[in-house]
Design a protein around this motif. Structure first.
Motif, PDB file in Angstrom:
ATOM      1  N   LEU A 112       9.216   1.375   0.544  1.00 11.49           N
ATOM      2  CA  LEU A 112       8.351   1.570  -0.627  1.00 11.49           C
ATOM      3  C   LEU A 112       7.054   0.762  -0.482  1.00 11.49           C
ATOM      4  CD1 LEU A 112      11.196   1.332  -3.282  1.00 11.49           C
ATOM      5  CD2 LEU A 112       9.877   3.394  -2.735  1.00 11.49           C
ATOM      6  N   ASN A 113       7.164  -0.467  -0.020  1.00 14.16           N
ATOM      7  CA  ASN A 113       5.994  -1.319   0.155  1.00 14.16           C
ATOM      8  C   ASN A 113       5.034  -0.731   1.189  1.00 14.16           C
ATOM      9  OD1 ASN A 113       4.486  -3.949  -0.096  1.00 14.16           O
ATOM     10  ND2 ASN A 113       5.041  -4.009   2.065  1.00 14.16           N
ATOM     11  N   HIS A 114       5.574  -0.280   2.318  1.00  5.44           N
ATOM     12  CA  HIS A 114       4.705   0.296   3.348  1.00  5.44           C
ATOM     13  C   HIS A 114       3.999   1.558   2.840  1.00  5.44           C
ATOM     14  CE1 HIS A 114       6.524  -2.451   6.288  1.00  5.44           C
ATOM     15  NE2 HIS A 114       5.471  -2.155   7.027  1.00  5.44           N
ATOM     16  N   LEU A 115       4.693   2.362   2.068  1.00  9.77           N
ATOM     17  CA  LEU A 115       4.039   3.543   1.484  1.00  9.77           C
ATOM     18  C   LEU A 115       2.926   3.113   0.529  1.00  9.77           C
ATOM     19  CD1 LEU A 115       7.172   5.792   0.997  1.00  9.77           C
ATOM     20  CD2 LEU A 115       5.222   6.271   2.495  1.00  9.77           C
ATOM     21  N   GLY A 116       3.136   1.997  -0.178  1.00  5.83           N
ATOM     22  CA  GLY A 116       2.085   1.455  -1.031  1.00  5.83           C
ATOM     23  C   GLY A 116       0.876   1.014  -0.231  1.00  5.83           C
ATOM     24  N   VAL A 117       1.120   0.364   0.883  1.00  6.36           N
ATOM     25  CA  VAL A 117       0.022  -0.079   1.749  1.00  6.36           C
ATOM     26  C   VAL A 117      -0.776   1.122   2.239  1.00  6.36           C
ATOM     27  CG1 VAL A 117      -0.536  -1.140   3.981  1.00  6.36           C
ATOM     28  CG2 VAL A 117       1.131  -2.227   2.456  1.00  6.36           C
ATOM     29  N   MET A 118      -0.067   2.162   2.663  1.00  8.99           N
ATOM     30  CA  MET A 118      -0.771   3.348   3.161  1.00  8.99           C
ATOM     31  C   MET A 118      -1.559   4.035   2.052  1.00  8.99           C
ATOM     32  SD  MET A 118       1.726   4.917   6.105  1.00  8.99           S
ATOM     33  CE  MET A 118       3.243   4.878   5.177  1.00  8.99           C
ATOM     34  N   ALA A 119      -1.008   4.087   0.846  1.00 13.88           N
ATOM     35  CA  ALA A 119      -1.741   4.681  -0.279  1.00 13.88           C
ATOM     36  C   ALA A 119      -2.994   3.862  -0.582  1.00 13.88           C
ATOM     37  CB  ALA A 119      -0.842   4.767  -1.509  1.00 13.88           C
ATOM     38  N   ARG A 120      -2.872   2.530  -0.564  1.00 20.18           N
ATOM     39  CA  ARG A 120      -4.040   1.682  -0.806  1.00 20.18           C
ATOM     40  C   ARG A 120      -5.101   1.913   0.272  1.00 20.18           C
ATOM     41  NH1 ARG A 120      -6.008  -2.291   1.567  1.00 20.18           N
ATOM     42  NH2 ARG A 120      -4.109  -2.869   2.648  1.00 20.18           N
ATOM     43  N   GLN A 121      -4.676   2.010   1.516  1.00 22.59           N
ATOM     44  CA  GLN A 121      -5.625   2.256   2.603  1.00 22.59           C
ATOM     45  C   GLN A 121      -6.342   3.594   2.434  1.00 22.59           C
ATOM     46  OE1 GLN A 121      -3.035   1.833   6.021  1.00 22.59           O
ATOM     47  NE2 GLN A 121      -3.499  -0.343   6.234  1.00 22.59           N
ATOM     48  N   ASP A 122      -5.663   4.550   1.807  1.00 19.14           N
ATOM     49  CA  ASP A 122      -6.256   5.861   1.551  1.00 19.14           C
ATOM     50  C   ASP A 122      -7.081   5.888   0.265  1.00 19.14           C
ATOM     51  OD1 ASP A 122      -5.088   6.850   3.854  1.00 19.14           O
ATOM     52  OD2 ASP A 122      -3.406   7.798   2.816  1.00 19.14           O
ATOM     53  N   GLY A 123      -7.185   4.744  -0.419  1.00 14.97           N
ATOM     54  CA  GLY A 123      -7.939   4.678  -1.664  1.00 14.97           C
ATOM     55  C   GLY A 123      -7.198   5.229  -2.864  1.00 14.97           C
ATOM     56  N   GLU A 124      -5.917   5.463  -2.733  1.00 11.64           N
ATOM     57  CA  GLU A 124      -5.103   5.999  -3.826  1.00 11.64           C
ATOM     58  C   GLU A 124      -4.440   4.815  -4.547  1.00 11.64           C
ATOM     59  OE1 GLU A 124      -2.507   9.160  -2.534  1.00 11.64           O
ATOM     60  OE2 GLU A 124      -3.998   9.853  -1.086  1.00 11.64           O
ATOM     61  N   PHE A 125      -5.232   4.108  -5.336  1.00  9.29           N
ATOM     62  CA  PHE A 125      -4.787   2.843  -5.918  1.00  9.29           C
ATOM     63  C   PHE A 125      -3.674   3.019  -6.952  1.00  9.29           C
ATOM     64  CE2 PHE A 125      -9.398   1.768  -4.923  1.00  9.29           C
ATOM     65  CZ  PHE A 125      -9.082   1.362  -3.640  1.00  9.29           C
ATOM     66  N   GLY A 126      -3.730   4.062  -7.739  1.00  4.36           N
ATOM     67  CA  GLY A 126      -2.658   4.311  -8.715  1.00  4.36           C
ATOM     68  C   GLY A 126      -1.337   4.586  -8.017  1.00  4.36           C
ATOM     69  N   LEU A 127      -1.385   5.379  -6.961  1.00  5.68           N
ATOM     70  CA  LEU A 127      -0.181   5.673  -6.194  1.00  5.68           C
ATOM     71  C   LEU A 127       0.339   4.405  -5.508  1.00  5.68           C
ATOM     72  CD1 LEU A 127       1.860   7.719  -5.134  1.00  5.68           C
ATOM     73  CD2 LEU A 127       0.236   8.266  -3.277  1.00  5.68           C
ATOM     74  N   ALA A 128      -0.572   3.614  -4.966  1.00  5.78           N
ATOM     75  CA  ALA A 128      -0.171   2.352  -4.327  1.00  5.78           C
ATOM     76  C   ALA A 128       0.558   1.468  -5.340  1.00  5.78           C
ATOM     77  CB  ALA A 128      -1.392   1.633  -3.758  1.00  5.78           C
ATOM     78  N   GLU A 129      -0.009   1.374  -6.542  1.00  2.00           N
ATOM     79  CA  GLU A 129       0.635   0.565  -7.577  1.00  2.00           C
ATOM     80  C   GLU A 129       2.035   1.084  -7.891  1.00  2.00           C
ATOM     81  OE1 GLU A 129       0.082  -0.969 -12.185  1.00  2.00           O
ATOM     82  OE2 GLU A 129      -1.608   0.040 -11.211  1.00  2.00           O
TER      83      GLU A 129
END
Length: 192
Positions: A112-129
């Motif tokens: 779950l954390n790694h998927l959050g990191v990838m979402a943040r890297q993609d600029g998808e901050f809500g998804l990362a959260e």
């Protein structure tokens, strides 16, 4: 703590989680039972292979694949294969791999954390959260997710009070405070 060190913290959690569940404070009985079902020989092989991940990633990948084939019921080897994909920069393969881990273990905090990191890297901050919060729901003491959610809220979303609480919770769980996070805490307290 640098991003590489943070990844190492996550990797160490994954290493200690042969059954695919991050261990540490809050490990439940089900996870413990899964770990007890692993033979000492398998556990030893697994630990040796994980120690190769930094030194010889290609050999580690081959051995992790072998271990995963031998025990597909354990998500630990698969999780580490995902981490190798992530480290190699193959985010699409890593996403697919982490999804496979979550299909077997929906509350696996490292995935779950790694998927959050990838979402943040993609600029998808809500998804990362969302990913980080799911990891913390699964394991409220998951260090990488506490730190990463704090960074997301602090730097990317300007939610400084929430970030401060996360940084403080992160620091409280460490055996010794992280000097960089200590600076962030001081800075946020001064700004607030």
């Amino acid at each position: 703590m640098s991003w590489n060190n943070l990844c190492c913290v996550g990797l160490l959690l994954a290493i200690s989680a042969l059954a695919g569940c991050a261990t540490g404070p809050g490990t439940d009985g089900k996870r413990q039972a899964q770990q007890e079902e692993v033979s000492p020989e398998f556990r030893s092989q697994y630990q040796q292979v994980v120690s190769l991940m930094d030194q010889d990633p290609s050999r580690a990948r081959q051995e992790l694949e072998r271990l995963h084939q031998a025990r597909p019921d354990l998500t630990g080897p698969l999780l580490n294969l995902c981490i190798l994909d992530f480290r190699d920069g193959d985010t699409e393969a890593a996403r697919v791999c982490f999804d496979r881990v979550l299909a077997e273990s929906p509350e696996q905090p490292d995935a779950l954390n790694h998927l959050g990191v990838m979402a943040r890297q993609d600029g998808e901050f809500g998804l990362a959260e969302d990913w980080y919060r799911r990891a913390l729901t699964a394991d409220p003491d998951h260090l990488p997710s506490l730190r990463n959610l704090g960074i997301l809220l602090d730097i990317y979303q300007g939610r400084h009070r929430e970030a401060l609480e996360l940084y403080q919770a992160y620091q409280a769980l460490l055996p010794e405070p992280d000097p960089m996070v200590a600076q962030w805490v001081t800075d946020l307290k001064n700004r607030l």
